[in-house]
Enzyme design. Structure first.
Site, PDB file in Angstrom:
ATOM      1  N   GLU A 107     -27.457  19.291 -22.392  1.00  0.00           N
ATOM      2  CA  GLU A 107     -26.456  19.612 -23.191  1.00  0.00           C
ATOM      3  C   GLU A 107     -27.337  21.123 -23.251  1.00  0.00           C
ATOM      4  OE1 GLU A 107     -25.718  18.301 -27.685  1.00  0.00           O
ATOM      5  OE2 GLU A 107     -27.151  16.512 -26.821  1.00  0.00           O
ATOM      6  N   HIS A 139     -38.164  -4.595 -11.361  1.00  0.00           N
ATOM      7  CA  HIS A 139     -37.399  -5.632 -11.736  1.00  0.00           C
ATOM      8  C   HIS A 139     -35.730  -5.752 -10.902  1.00  0.00           C
ATOM      9  CE1 HIS A 139     -40.654  -7.894 -13.251  1.00  0.00           C
ATOM     10  NE2 HIS A 139     -40.785  -6.980 -13.572  1.00  0.00           N
ATOM     11  N   LYS A 175     -14.364  16.720 -29.655  1.00  0.00           N
ATOM     12  CA  LYS A 175     -14.191  15.924 -31.395  1.00  0.00           C
ATOM     13  C   LYS A 175     -12.512  16.904 -31.828  1.00  0.00           C
ATOM     14  CE  LYS A 175     -19.050  15.860 -32.584  1.00  0.00           C
ATOM     15  NZ  LYS A 175     -20.209  16.620 -33.053  1.00  0.00           N
TER      16      LYS A 175
HETATM   17  C1  F6R Z   1     -25.073  19.094 -30.579  1.00  0.00           C
HETATM   18  C2  F6R Z   1     -26.020  17.569 -30.490  1.00  0.00           C
HETATM   19  C3  F6R Z   1     -24.215  16.590 -30.151  1.00  0.00           C
HETATM   20  C4  F6R Z   1     -24.692  16.156 -31.953  1.00  0.00           C
HETATM   21  C5  F6R Z   1     -23.465  15.193 -31.541  1.00  0.00           C
HETATM   22  C6  F6R Z   1     -23.142  14.381 -33.622  1.00  0.00           C
HETATM   23  O1  F6R Z   1     -26.123  19.919 -30.357  1.00  0.00           O
HETATM   24  O2  F6R Z   1     -26.720  17.640 -30.168  1.00  0.00           O
HETATM   25  O3  F6R Z   1     -25.004  15.793 -29.801  1.00  0.00           O
HETATM   26  O4  F6R Z   1     -25.824  16.159 -32.782  1.00  0.00           O
HETATM   27  O5  F6R Z   1     -21.715  15.041 -31.648  1.00  0.00           O
HETATM   28  O6  F6R Z   1     -22.858  15.497 -34.230  1.00  0.00           O
HETATM   29  P1  F6R Z   1     -23.784  15.654 -35.952  1.00  0.00           P
HETATM   30  O7  F6R Z   1     -25.223  15.471 -34.872  1.00  0.00           O
HETATM   31  O8  F6R Z   1     -23.863  17.017 -36.344  1.00  0.00           O
HETATM   32  O9  F6R Z   1     -23.381  14.768 -36.549  1.00  0.00           O
END
Ligand code: F6R
Length: 333
Positions: A213, A229, A323
């Protein structure tokens, strides 16, 4: 992002203050603790599992999907962790925990999880908003550990936490110097991060996620001795990987002496399967401090690698796009 990473000890100390003030409800006797959370909000569960495996009989089951494991029932405790409070998979697991009448505690900075928890009277640890979730690890991990203690499910880590904060503060400049050197060695290569102890499995995963990330690169992880293994046979193939692989081995006082021996043999018999190797180990302090020392180092490596690769560590465009697309799909359903 660099400031966030360097501020990790202060964030952990503040998270502890928030968690100690928060209401988790009455003590309970659950033997199974499910923790729903994705990405930066999910790794805390893996870290808690690794830490407690060393000195507790409690079963912690990280749940990083839409559904809870079948074993989670009305006798179980379920932490629901989402920094934004809006993550689809976590909200789905939350609904399932409600239907199964699990005892629920939410950890979040806002969003739909906060609204639903307030409406339903579910204990919630509200952490400060405005950070990328992965930069809020202290806020998302510490309330889990403090919560388990307050609910009577594990020993107190208060002293370990204080020592961890102190050690991270005193070592951060040295860790930053070390991170710059490691990042330079990783530039243009595929890192393979190997954990050699169950305390460090989630730490290796955190390295991978932060490299993904922050530096926007691929990273491979595996664990020893299991690696001996299977993966040991495939190392260095396809051939282009041999010229571009860097092996990063995470070691610890909890690494079995025979696993150390195994690592030495692996490095010997797979010579030529990687261009460089780095062995890393934190010394001194409790398990928690050694764990977070290596986490902070990995976080710093990811930010320094981003600098070398000239990418901005902050945005995660593809996660946001996914998302958005999934949100649109939901509206149509
Ligand atoms: C972004 C990050 C992502 C979010 C994940 C879930 O910095 O690390 O991995 O953590 O998309 O989102 P949240 O944490 O808001 O539930």
């Amino acid at each position: 992002m660099l400031d966030q990473v360097l501020g990790m000890p202060e964030q952990m100390a503040e998270a502890e203050r928030i968690a100690r003030r928060a209401g988790y409800g009455p003590r309970c006797s659950s033997r199974l603790v499910a923790v729903a959370g994705m990405g930066g909000s999910g790794i805390g569960a893996e870290l808690v599992r690794g830490l407690l495996a060393q000195d507790s009989a409690l079963t912690v089951v990280p749940c990083r999907d839409y559904c809870l494991p079948a074993a989670a029932d009305r006798s179980s405790l379920c932490f629901v962790v989402s920094y934004s409070g809006n993550t689809e998979e976590t909200l789905s697991a939350f609904e399932q925990a409600r239907r199964r009448k699990c005892r629920i505690v939410a950890i979040t900075s806002g969003g739909r999880l906060t609204e639903a928890s307030a409406r339903l009277g579910i204990p919630t640890v509200r952490v400060p908003a405005g950070l990328p979730p992965r930069a809020a690890l202290g806020y998302l991990f510490v309330p889990l550990l403090v919560g388990l203690e307050k609910l009577g499910l594990c020993r107190s880590y208060r002293r370990d936490m204080a020592e961890t904060v102190k050690l991270l503060c005193s070592r951060r400049r040295a860790l930053h110097r070390q991170a710059r050197l490691i990042a330079a060695g990783l530039c243009g290569c595929l890192p393979s991060v190997y954990s050699t102890s169950r305390l460090l499995d989630a730490v290796a995963e955190r390295w991978r996620c932060q490299l993904n990330e922050n530096a926007k690169v691929m990273c491979h992880t595996n664990v020893l001795p299991e690696h001996n293994h299977n993966e040991v046979v495939g190392m260095g193939k396809p051939a282009f990987l041999a010229r571009r692989s860097v092996l990063v081995a995470l070691l610890d006082a909890t690494t079995h002496p025979r696993t150390r021996e195994r690592l030495a043999h692996v490095l010997d018999i797979t010579r030529g399967a990687f261009v460089n190797k780095v062995e890393l180990e934190m010394r001194g302090g409790p398990d928690l401090a050694r764990m977070f020392g290596l986490i902070m180092l990995g976080d710093l490596v990811s930010v320094e690698l981003a600098r070398l690769l000239r990418v901005d560590p902050m945005p995660v465009a593809r996660i946001d796009e996914l998302k958005r697309r999934m949100g649109r799909g939901k509206e149509r359903q």
